[in-house]
Design a protein around this motif. Structure first.
Motif, PDB file in Angstrom:
ATOM      1  N   UNK A 111     -23.878 -13.738 -91.285  1.00 11.81           N
ATOM      2  CA  UNK A 111     -25.249 -14.175 -91.539  1.00 11.81           C
ATOM      3  C   UNK A 111     -25.243 -15.541 -92.230  1.00 11.81           C
ATOM      4  N   UNK A 112     -26.376 -16.241 -92.235  1.00 12.85           N
ATOM      5  CA  UNK A 112     -26.449 -17.491 -93.010  1.00 12.85           C
ATOM      6  C   UNK A 112     -26.101 -17.288 -94.481  1.00 12.85           C
ATOM      7  N   UNK A 113     -26.498 -16.126 -95.034  1.00 12.20           N
ATOM      8  CA  UNK A 113     -26.189 -15.861 -96.443  1.00 12.20           C
ATOM      9  C   UNK A 113     -24.688 -15.700 -96.658  1.00 12.20           C
ATOM     10  N   UNK A 114     -24.013 -15.019 -95.722  1.00 14.03           N
ATOM     11  CA  UNK A 114     -22.572 -14.833 -95.909  1.00 14.03           C
ATOM     12  C   UNK A 114     -21.820 -16.139 -95.722  1.00 14.03           C
ATOM     13  N   UNK A 115     -22.300 -16.985 -94.839  1.00 12.42           N
ATOM     14  CA  UNK A 115     -21.671 -18.296 -94.690  1.00 12.42           C
ATOM     15  C   UNK A 115     -21.843 -19.130 -95.950  1.00 12.42           C
ATOM     16  N   UNK A 116     -23.073 -19.230 -96.434  1.00 13.60           N
ATOM     17  CA  UNK A 116     -23.354 -20.139 -97.545  1.00 13.60           C
ATOM     18  C   UNK A 116     -22.910 -19.567 -98.885  1.00 13.60           C
ATOM     19  N   UNK A 117     -23.254 -18.295 -99.163  1.00 13.15           N
ATOM     20  CA  UNK A 117     -23.029 -17.742-100.493  1.00 13.15           C
ATOM     21  C   UNK A 117     -21.671 -17.075-100.652  1.00 13.15           C
ATOM     22  N   UNK A 118     -20.966 -16.884 -99.541  1.00 14.12           N
ATOM     23  CA  UNK A 118     -19.632 -16.287 -99.626  1.00 14.12           C
ATOM     24  C   UNK A 118     -18.571 -17.302 -99.204  1.00 14.12           C
ATOM     25  N   UNK A 119     -18.495 -17.589 -97.916  1.00 14.44           N
ATOM     26  CA  UNK A 119     -17.416 -18.450 -97.400  1.00 14.44           C
ATOM     27  C   UNK A 119     -17.480 -19.864 -97.984  1.00 14.44           C
ATOM     28  N   UNK A 120     -18.631 -20.509 -97.905  1.00 14.23           N
ATOM     29  CA  UNK A 120     -18.705 -21.899 -98.354  1.00 14.23           C
ATOM     30  C   UNK A 120     -18.668 -22.013 -99.879  1.00 14.23           C
ATOM     31  N   UNK A 121     -19.328 -21.086-100.560  1.00 15.47           N
ATOM     32  CA  UNK A 121     -19.267 -21.117-102.020  1.00 15.47           C
ATOM     33  C   UNK A 121     -17.826 -20.939-102.491  1.00 15.47           C
ATOM     34  N   UNK A 122     -17.127 -19.980-101.902  1.00 13.60           N
ATOM     35  CA  UNK A 122     -15.737 -19.756-102.291  1.00 13.60           C
ATOM     36  C   UNK A 122     -14.863 -20.950-101.930  1.00 13.60           C
ATOM     37  N   UNK A 123     -15.142 -21.568-100.789  1.00 14.45           N
ATOM     38  CA  UNK A 123     -14.390 -22.755-100.412  1.00 14.45           C
ATOM     39  C   UNK A 123     -14.573 -23.882-101.414  1.00 14.45           C
ATOM     40  N   UNK A 124     -15.817 -24.080-101.849  1.00 13.64           N
ATOM     41  CA  UNK A 124     -16.070 -25.116-102.859  1.00 13.64           C
ATOM     42  C   UNK A 124     -15.398 -24.754-104.184  1.00 13.64           C
ATOM     43  N   UNK A 125     -15.417 -23.464-104.516  1.00 10.71           N
ATOM     44  CA  UNK A 125     -14.747 -23.033-105.744  1.00 10.71           C
ATOM     45  C   UNK A 125     -13.237 -23.247-105.646  1.00 10.71           C
ATOM     46  N   UNK A 126     -12.687 -23.022-104.452  1.00  9.64           N
ATOM     47  CA  UNK A 126     -11.254 -23.230-104.270  1.00  9.64           C
ATOM     48  C   UNK A 126     -10.893 -24.692-104.477  1.00  9.64           C
TER      49      UNK A 126
END
Length: 503
Positions: A111-126
């Motif tokens: 979903x858009x939420x899983x892309x933005x709030x999970x995958x991309x947020x974690x990528x930025x945190x990494x």
């Protein structure tokens, strides 16, 4: 300018990560409530009364733990385009994951939420963690070379060209914001090619002339690409091709068997490594300490976690533990509820906690990938460590491996055992010594295995079979699984996979 931007980015992210470390239980309660509140008007949410304001205990009592097969009737409705089934709205993207223990592919909603709030947020945190740990590396001064799979039209919705299925890495890359895509190489038209051999060659030719400072992907395929880049550069070593290369963010398979291969390609003094745990279902954890195999469990990225004790596996209604109830040491099967509409979903991985303050884990295996034909309970974590020890002792470089049982025969005195099929990049000085160290290390790591090996009563010593070069790649190619995050299962509790590879 990039350094200034990174400084601006990193501080708030590190503050939020620190709150996650220091207040893990409150963080997870907030995630659960947000998930339930958001999904209360979906078909699933109405069925289980999400609008009643469930707490964690009530949620676990009402909603069953589900395997993919059990959840599939609901996912199938989502695949066909129904709205508000498991998550609000219509899902357009699906991560296609080959069920490695059965033939049927899995389609995981993205979903858009899983892309933005999970995958991309974690990528930025990494990126923030990498910049904090290694500020001298300048990882964003160059480009990130990322490997991925491909995506195709959704076969369940041929009349909707906007709906796509593919490897999760391809879904992530296709939807990256423009600023992130500008820092990545190769371009999408090459990165998303579906023919792996063509992709490898064209990618190597393109990235040869890029300023690469960071690598991201699966070690197996990254090794192949780096070797081809070096060949195209006339045999020049990778540090000469990319003098600013400093970091490899890797995942999908254990890195131990590949460490020496990377050390040969890139001097260790120049290179840093960080492991990520990013699955089709979500971005779950990453390494936040240098020189550590422990992964920080990500608790505020749209995923609520529960854990099944190993002795509960296989039960119709297994007992689950919350984060507050887990202990350091034992392995647990991972259960997740996500902002992609997966509810109490058994992901198939097992983890063990190395710390609970903060919560750090190691991936210990798969619920279906283990050796337990004789009560030995060998998990992937044991196997990876034993393979690494045997390789280090004998000077070998292991490219790929898998293992399966040798069953008892009808003869008198027959014993069971394990057959290890291993493809070497560099063979051991002694195959017999390799098998001996493999066996000794497994006995040190696993008391159940050691008990079965006592005086060779139940298990004979491991049988080592050396695979011809290219065996594992050919097996993957015949199944259309070269590249992306596809991999050969390390352990199987039957001989089906091993016999296919041997043939």
């Amino acid at each position: 300018m990039i350094d200034t931007l990174l400084t601006w980015m990193v501080k708030p992210r590190m503050v939020r990560l620190e709150r996650m470390r220091s207040e893990p239980h409150a963080t997870q309660r907030e995630v659960l409530q947000d998930l339930l509140q958001t999904a209360r008007h979906t078909d699933w949410g109405r069925m289980y009364g999400y609008a009643d304001g469930l707490n964690a205990r009530e949620f676990a009592q009402r909603v069953p733990v589900s395997s993919y097969e059990q959840l599939y009737p609901w996912i199938e409705r989502v695949l066909h385009g129904e709205d508000d089934v498991l998550w609000p709205g219509r899902v357009q993207w699906f991560a296609k994951s080959s069920g490695t223990t059965n033939a049927r592919s899995k389609y995981i909603p993205v979903t858009p939420q899983s892309l933005e709030d999970c995958h991309y947020r974690a990528g930025r945190d990494m990126v923030a963690v990498a910049q904090t740990l290694y500020p001298e590396a300048g990882i964003l001064r160059g480009k990130t070379l990322s490997l991925g799979g491909t995506h195709v039209p959704n076969p369940f919705r041929p009349d909707d060209p906007a709906s796509r299925v593919g490897d999760v890495s391809a879904v992530i890359m296709q939807n990256l914001p423009a600023w992130a895509e500008s820092r990545r190489t190769p371009p999408l038209e090459l990165a998303l090619l579906d023919e792996w051999e063509e992709k490898l060659e064209r990618m190597a030719q393109h990235v040869l002339h890029e300023n690469v400072s960071c690598l991201a992907g699966v070690p197996t395929w990254m090794i192949m690409l780096l070797r081809r880049v070096s060949e195209l550069a006339g045999g020049r070593p990778i540090p000469e091709v990319w003098p600013n290369l400093r970091l490899f963010m890797h995942g999908a398979v254990a890195f131990g068997p590949y460490r020496e291969l990377f050390r040969q390609l890139i001097p260790e003094a120049q290179m840093r490594y960080l492991e990520i745990y990013n699955a089709s279902e979500g971005y779950l954890a990453f390494q936040d300490q240098p020189d550590s195999q422990d992964l920080l469990l990500l608790l505020d990225h749209g995923i609520y976690y529960e854990f099944i004790p190993i002795d509960e596996l296989g039960k119709e209604h297994p007992r689950t533990l919350t984060l507050e109830e887990v202990e350091v040491g034992p392995s647990y099967a991972l259960v997740i509820s996500t902002n992609a509409g997966l509810w109490r979903y058994q992901i198939g991985d097992t983890v063990r906690f190395t710390s609970v303050a903060p919560y750090r884990i190691r991936i210990s295996g798969r619920t279906k990938h283990f050796l337990n034909a004789f009560g030995e309970e060998v998990v992937v974590e044991n196997a990876d460590a034993a393979i690494a020890a045997a390789a280090a002792t004998t000077g070998a470089l292991v490219k790929e491996y898998t293992a399966a049982p040798i069953y008892f025969s009808t003869g008198e005195g027959s014993r069971g055992g394990h057959q290890w099929l291993i493809e070497f990049s560099q063979p051991p000085a002694s195959e017999a010594q390799f098998a001996q160290v493999l066996d000794e290390t497994l006995r040190q790591l696993n008391s159940d295995y050691d008990a079965k090996r006592h005086r060779d009563i139940a298990l004979q010593p491991p049988v080592l079979t050396v695979a011809a070069p290219g065996t594992f790649e050919q097996w993957l190619a015949r199944r259309g699984k070269l590249g992306g995050q596809h991999k050969v299962p390390r352990l199987s509790n039957n001989r089906e996979l091993l016999e296919e590879l041997l043939s």
